[in-house]
Write a protein that holds these residues in place. Structure first.
Motif, PDB file in Angstrom:
ATOM      1  N   GLY A 402       0.628  -1.303   0.123  1.00 35.14           N
ATOM      2  CA  GLY A 402      -0.011   0.043  -0.151  1.00 35.14           C
ATOM      3  C   GLY A 402       0.793   1.434   0.046  1.00 35.14           C
ATOM      4  O   GLY A 402       0.372   2.410  -0.044  1.00 35.14           O
ATOM      5  N   THR A 403       2.077   1.006   0.075  1.00 38.78           N
ATOM      6  CA  THR A 403       3.046   2.406   0.143  1.00 38.78           C
ATOM      7  C   THR A 403       2.963   2.644  -1.308  1.00 38.78           C
ATOM      8  O   THR A 403       3.368   2.055  -2.428  1.00 38.78           O
ATOM      9  N   ASN A 404       3.069   4.197  -1.415  1.00 35.73           N
ATOM     10  CA  ASN A 404       3.019   4.843  -2.724  1.00 35.73           C
ATOM     11  C   ASN A 404       4.497   5.227  -2.818  1.00 35.73           C
ATOM     12  O   ASN A 404       5.284   5.295  -2.143  1.00 35.73           O
ATOM     13  N   GLU A 405       4.804   5.361  -4.252  1.00 34.37           N
ATOM     14  CA  GLU A 405       6.097   5.691  -4.576  1.00 34.37           C
ATOM     15  C   GLU A 405       6.517   7.075  -4.316  1.00 34.37           C
ATOM     16  O   GLU A 405       7.754   7.422  -4.058  1.00 34.37           O
ATOM     17  N   HIS A 406       5.565   7.947  -3.931  1.00 34.62           N
ATOM     18  CA  HIS A 406       5.797   9.234  -3.428  1.00 34.62           C
ATOM     19  C   HIS A 406       6.600   9.180  -2.246  1.00 34.62           C
ATOM     20  O   HIS A 406       7.430   9.951  -1.827  1.00 34.62           O
ATOM     21  N   ALA A 407       6.205   8.271  -1.555  1.00 32.56           N
ATOM     22  CA  ALA A 407       6.848   8.152   0.006  1.00 32.56           C
ATOM     23  C   ALA A 407       8.258   7.413  -0.152  1.00 32.56           C
ATOM     24  O   ALA A 407       9.034   7.633   0.731  1.00 32.56           O
ATOM     25  N   LEU A 408       8.570   6.828  -1.338  1.00 35.69           N
ATOM     26  CA  LEU A 408       9.909   6.034  -1.253  1.00 35.69           C
ATOM     27  C   LEU A 408      10.779   7.152  -1.914  1.00 35.69           C
ATOM     28  O   LEU A 408      12.142   6.847  -1.924  1.00 35.69           O
ATOM     29  N   ASP A 409      10.420   8.005  -2.590  1.00 34.61           N
ATOM     30  CA  ASP A 409      11.086   8.933  -3.528  1.00 34.61           C
ATOM     31  C   ASP A 409      12.176   9.508  -2.555  1.00 34.61           C
ATOM     32  O   ASP A 409      13.317   9.876  -2.782  1.00 34.61           O
ATOM     33  N   ILE A 410      11.963  10.014  -1.538  1.00 35.00           N
ATOM     34  CA  ILE A 410      12.786  10.636  -0.477  1.00 35.00           C
ATOM     35  C   ILE A 410      13.773   9.992  -0.074  1.00 35.00           C
ATOM     36  O   ILE A 410      15.050  10.450   0.130  1.00 35.00           O
ATOM     37  N   LEU A 411      13.805   8.677  -0.023  1.00 32.04           N
ATOM     38  CA  LEU A 411      15.072   8.041   0.429  1.00 32.04           C
ATOM     39  C   LEU A 411      16.284   8.089  -0.542  1.00 32.04           C
ATOM     40  O   LEU A 411      17.462   8.231  -0.066  1.00 32.04           O
ATOM     41  N   ALA A 412      16.029   8.203  -1.859  1.00 31.69           N
ATOM     42  CA  ALA A 412      17.252   8.395  -2.735  1.00 31.69           C
ATOM     43  C   ALA A 412      17.700   9.960  -2.590  1.00 31.69           C
ATOM     44  O   ALA A 412      18.799  10.180  -3.191  1.00 31.69           O
ATOM     45  N   ARG A 413      16.864  10.987  -2.229  1.00 33.77           N
ATOM     46  CA  ARG A 413      17.509  12.281  -2.073  1.00 33.77           C
ATOM     47  C   ARG A 413      17.920  12.648  -0.981  1.00 33.77           C
ATOM     48  O   ARG A 413      18.610  13.811  -0.991  1.00 33.77           O
ATOM     49  N   VAL A 414      17.599  11.965   0.432  1.00 28.80           N
ATOM     50  CA  VAL A 414      18.211  12.442   1.315  1.00 28.80           C
ATOM     51  C   VAL A 414      19.752  12.878   1.597  1.00 28.80           C
ATOM     52  O   VAL A 414      20.016  13.805   1.955  1.00 28.80           O
ATOM     53  N   PRO A 415      20.250  11.845   1.041  1.00 28.61           N
ATOM     54  CA  PRO A 415      21.712  11.891   1.033  1.00 28.61           C
ATOM     55  C   PRO A 415      22.451  13.282   0.249  1.00 28.61           C
ATOM     56  O   PRO A 415      23.283  14.029   0.616  1.00 28.61           O
ATOM     57  N   LEU A 416      21.553  13.511  -0.779  1.00 28.71           N
ATOM     58  CA  LEU A 416      21.975  14.881  -1.573  1.00 28.71           C
ATOM     59  C   LEU A 416      21.452  16.060  -0.735  1.00 28.71           C
ATOM     60  O   LEU A 416      21.939  17.234  -0.755  1.00 28.71           O
ATOM     61  N   TRP A 417      20.322  16.100  -0.078  1.00 28.23           N
ATOM     62  CA  TRP A 417      19.585  17.163   0.616  1.00 28.23           C
ATOM     63  C   TRP A 417      20.355  17.624   1.615  1.00 28.23           C
ATOM     64  O   TRP A 417      20.549  18.929   2.212  1.00 28.23           O
ATOM     65  N   LYS A 418      21.316  16.623   2.221  1.00 33.42           N
ATOM     66  CA  LYS A 418      22.098  16.890   3.491  1.00 33.42           C
ATOM     67  C   LYS A 418      23.082  18.074   3.173  1.00 33.42           C
ATOM     68  O   LYS A 418      23.674  18.658   3.802  1.00 33.42           O
ATOM     69  N   ASN A 419      23.479  17.849   1.755  1.00 38.48           N
ATOM     70  CA  ASN A 419      24.636  18.885   1.346  1.00 38.48           C
ATOM     71  C   ASN A 419      23.797  19.920   0.364  1.00 38.48           C
ATOM     72  O   ASN A 419      24.588  20.549  -0.301  1.00 38.48           O
ATOM     73  N   LEU A 421      21.784  19.629  -2.273  1.00 35.41           N
ATOM     74  CA  LEU A 421      21.673  19.312  -3.572  1.00 35.41           C
ATOM     75  C   LEU A 421      20.499  18.530  -3.783  1.00 35.41           C
ATOM     76  O   LEU A 421      19.853  17.902  -3.024  1.00 35.41           O
ATOM     77  N   ASP A 422      20.235  18.524  -5.325  1.00 36.75           N
ATOM     78  CA  ASP A 422      18.972  17.686  -5.750  1.00 36.75           C
ATOM     79  C   ASP A 422      18.937  17.470  -7.058  1.00 36.75           C
ATOM     80  O   ASP A 422      20.004  17.645  -7.803  1.00 36.75           O
ATOM     81  N   TYR A 423      17.954  16.839  -7.606  1.00 29.86           N
ATOM     82  CA  TYR A 423      17.931  16.679  -9.123  1.00 29.86           C
ATOM     83  C   TYR A 423      16.452  16.944  -9.431  1.00 29.86           C
ATOM     84  O   TYR A 423      15.410  16.609  -8.759  1.00 29.86           O
ATOM     85  N   ARG A 424      16.188  17.252 -10.813  1.00 28.90           N
ATOM     86  CA  ARG A 424      14.861  17.576 -11.416  1.00 28.90           C
ATOM     87  C   ARG A 424      14.166  16.545 -12.319  1.00 28.90           C
ATOM     88  O   ARG A 424      14.014  16.668 -13.489  1.00 28.90           O
ATOM     89  N   HIS A 425      14.482  15.264 -11.672  1.00 22.53           N
ATOM     90  CA  HIS A 425      13.417  14.312 -12.370  1.00 22.53           C
ATOM     91  C   HIS A 425      13.136  13.233 -11.434  1.00 22.53           C
ATOM     92  O   HIS A 425      13.553  13.130 -10.151  1.00 22.53           O
ATOM     93  N   GLY A 466      20.307  11.274  -9.057  1.00 18.02           N
ATOM     94  CA  GLY A 466      21.360  11.895 -10.028  1.00 18.02           C
ATOM     95  C   GLY A 466      21.722  13.191  -9.229  1.00 18.02           C
ATOM     96  O   GLY A 466      21.111  13.907  -8.216  1.00 18.02           O
ATOM     97  N   TYR A 467      22.688  13.928 -10.082  1.00 18.82           N
ATOM     98  CA  TYR A 467      22.981  15.293  -9.652  1.00 18.82           C
ATOM     99  C   TYR A 467      23.807  15.878 -10.973  1.00 18.82           C
ATOM    100  O   TYR A 467      24.689  15.051 -11.589  1.00 18.82           O
ATOM    101  N   TYR A 468      23.310  17.127 -11.317  1.00 19.46           N
ATOM    102  CA  TYR A 468      23.679  17.820 -12.286  1.00 19.46           C
ATOM    103  C   TYR A 468      23.995  19.162 -11.997  1.00 19.46           C
ATOM    104  O   TYR A 468      23.327  19.885 -11.438  1.00 19.46           O
TER     105      TYR A 468
END
Length: 558
Positions: A402-419, A421-425, A466-468
């Motif tokens: 029942g978990t939607n992918e919106h809730a999982l997306d943050i897992l891949a971004r947190v290490p970038l957010w800590k610095n 950083l982010d990505y537009r896709h 990713g990061y660009y």
């Protein structure tokens, strides 16, 4: 020399009776395909922008193009100063109407580059099934197979008149009448054009996907009889059966071997022709070709070589999308597509990103790796490692049904957010079984649509953070995952839990990692993944290739 298509379009608009005040030019063809035939690239023709997603609006005095974050940099480079770029959110949801038809009837074709589909329509009623296609494209064997399974093969152009019959509730009776010879040919023709006096039956509700059905067909229906919802085929197509899953696993093994062979070849070329330090060593060396007569490596010639390695593999049918082979600042263009006349030469002092995939008869592949053949900077290493940490975090996630992918997306971004950083896709998309490389209805993303379709066991998804950095470099790492039932110690709420299985096999470049940023569990993940790469790919590599892979997958010390 041909003039600007913008001027020609405005001239046609003005000459129309009555004159047109605005013209909307979408990216898609009349089947709403993501990738389209050359004849259907109307938006690219009028604007010059070649990205796969975008919408152009032309008025008498204005020209605007809307596209998402994957293409901001590319659009800025390709649009003339006569166009205004309108920036919208990240990548849109995936619509795959032709793939739905191909999956429904289990047919494949070659009408659209990179997608093994045929231009066709389908109508399914409670008692009949219709396949509208150019009959010249269908072999006698396929035609016979479809007919034996109750599928009526119809002329492609007859779909419009048959939708009109569907709207009046006469489609099944008209076809049945033709099959039993209750009507003569002239009566059938008249019926299809609505010219006979037969009493219309009460039409049933018609299920139509507004995201994939063209307006020309929709306009044949009474809006009160239309159920506008996502295609009922989207979810069953996304949940793979055991044969499809087995094929995908096997296809990705062969594909991984091709990627390793490419990296071995590319490493040798960079060292011999450019005096690069290579895949394993970080020492700085000159980045000049040793001899004028030596082979010049470009983004295009390198990607062509990668394709040749894939083409040597069993069941290879073609690429699954145009290879993104990108050096240095070009790698910051998220969906960069090199062209022979303008592409860059490979450079050992710059990051090289390649995002590629293939169509095999047993599965579709999609993989991204980012490498450096010189000495990566500390900043490049830190960015690569942050992307890798997010990539691992998603791969190792466990989550309740029942978990939607919106809730999982943050897992891949947190290490970038800590610095900062982010990505537009989006972080991931479904992938077809010898079908479209981008498959819905699910996607791992922070878009609102990602809340709509929870992941289910036997779905596929990519894991590609990713990061660009515009003007400098781009980094992306991508594997294909299968969603499996998870074996957890507990089962809170009796929901059942899910986890991911990666089926992509190719090494991550250790010299691009700042291992001090990795925690022990992440190092163990990399070491285990690399160990499996050696084991799984060994039967497909020769001795020298296997030696290279062993060096590329040496365990990282904790």
């Amino acid at each position: 020399m041909m003039g600007d298509p913008l001027d020609g379009s405005r001239s046609l608009m003005a000459s129309h009776n009555p004159p047109l005040h605005a013209m909307i030019v979408p990216s898609e063809d009349y089947h709403q395909s993501e990738y389209v035939s050359a004849r259907d690239k109307r938006r690219e023709f009028v604007s010059g922008f070649s990205g796969s997603a975008g919408l152009a609006l032309v008025t008498k005095d204005d020209a605007r193009l809307w596209t998402d974050g994957r293409y901001f940099l590319q659009a800025t480079q390709q649009l003339s100063d006569r166009w205004k770029l309108m920036r919208i959110g990240e990548d849109p949801a995936v619509e795959t109407w032709l793939a739905d038809v191909a999956w429904l009837y289990n047919v494949r074709g070659s009408d659209v580059s990179y997608c093994p589909v045929v231009h066709a329509f389908a109508i399914v009623t409670t008692v009949s099934a219709f396949f509208y296609v150019d009959k010249m494209k269908i072999s006698t064997e396929v035609h016979s197979h479809l007919e034996k399974n109750g599928i009526q093969v119809c002329d492609y152009d007859s779909v419009s008149s048959d939708v009109a019959l569907l709207a009046s509730g006469q489609l099944d009776s008209a076809i049945k009448g033709s099959q039993t010879e209750a009507l003569n040919d002239q009566e059938i023709s008249s019926s299809r054009n609505g010219e006979n006096g037969a009493k219309e039956t009460n039409p049933d509700l018609v299920w139509l996907d507004s995201g994939s059905c063209c307006y020309a067909l929709y306009s044949k229906l009474n809006s009160r009889q239309v159920l506008l919802q996502q295609s009922p085929l989207a979810l069953p197509k996304a949940v793979k059966n055991p044969v499809e899953l087995d094929g995908l696993r096997k296809a990705h093994i062969r594909d991984g071997a091709a990627v390793v062979q490419y990296l071995v070849w590319l490493d040798k070329q960079m060292q011999s022709n450019y005096e690069a330090s290579g895949y394993f060593i970080e020492s700085e060396k000159t980045n000049k070709r040793k001899h004028p007569e030596s082979i010049k490596l470009t983004e295009v010639s390198a990607s062509d070589k990668l394709e040749s390695f894939r083409a040597s593999k069993e069941h290879f049918k073609g690429l699954s999308f145009p290879t993104i082979s990108s050096v240095g600042p070009n790698a910051a263009i998220i969906h960069y597509q090199p062209e022979p006349d303008t592409c860059a030469e490979l450079d050992a002092d710059k990051i090289y990103l390649f995002d590629s995939g293939a169509q095999y008869q047993d599965g579709t592949t999609d993989i991204t790796r980012t490498v450096h053949f010189g000495k990566p900077s500390a900043h490049e290493k830190a960015c690569y490692t942050a992307v890798l940490k997010g990539h691992i975090a998603l791969d190792t996630a466990r989550f309740p049904n029942g978990t939607n992918e919106h809730a999982l997306d943050i897992l891949a971004r947190v290490p970038l957010w800590k610095n900062g950083l982010d990505y537009r896709h989006g972080t991931g998309h479904g992938i077809g079984s010898y079908l479209n490389v981008h498959e819905g209805p699910h996607l791992i993303s922070f878009r609102p649509q990602a809340r709509n379709v929870p992941l289910q066991a036997s779905m596929t998804a990519t894991d590609e953070p990713g990061y660009y950095e515009d003007g400098n470099f781009g980094i992306r790492l991508e594997n294909v995952l299968i969603v499996n039932d998870a074996d957890t110690k507990f089962n809170f709420g009796d929901k059942g839990y899910l986890s991911f299985e990666h089926i992509t096999w190719a090494p991550y470049q250790i010299k691009m990692m700042d291992t001090s940023m990795l925690v022990p569990d992440e190092i163990e993940w990399v070491n285990t993944y690399h160990s499996k790469c050696r084991e799984i790919l060994a039967p497909f590599l020769d001795e020298s290739e296997m030696t290279w892979l062993k060096n590329a997958t040496e365990p990282i010390s904790v």
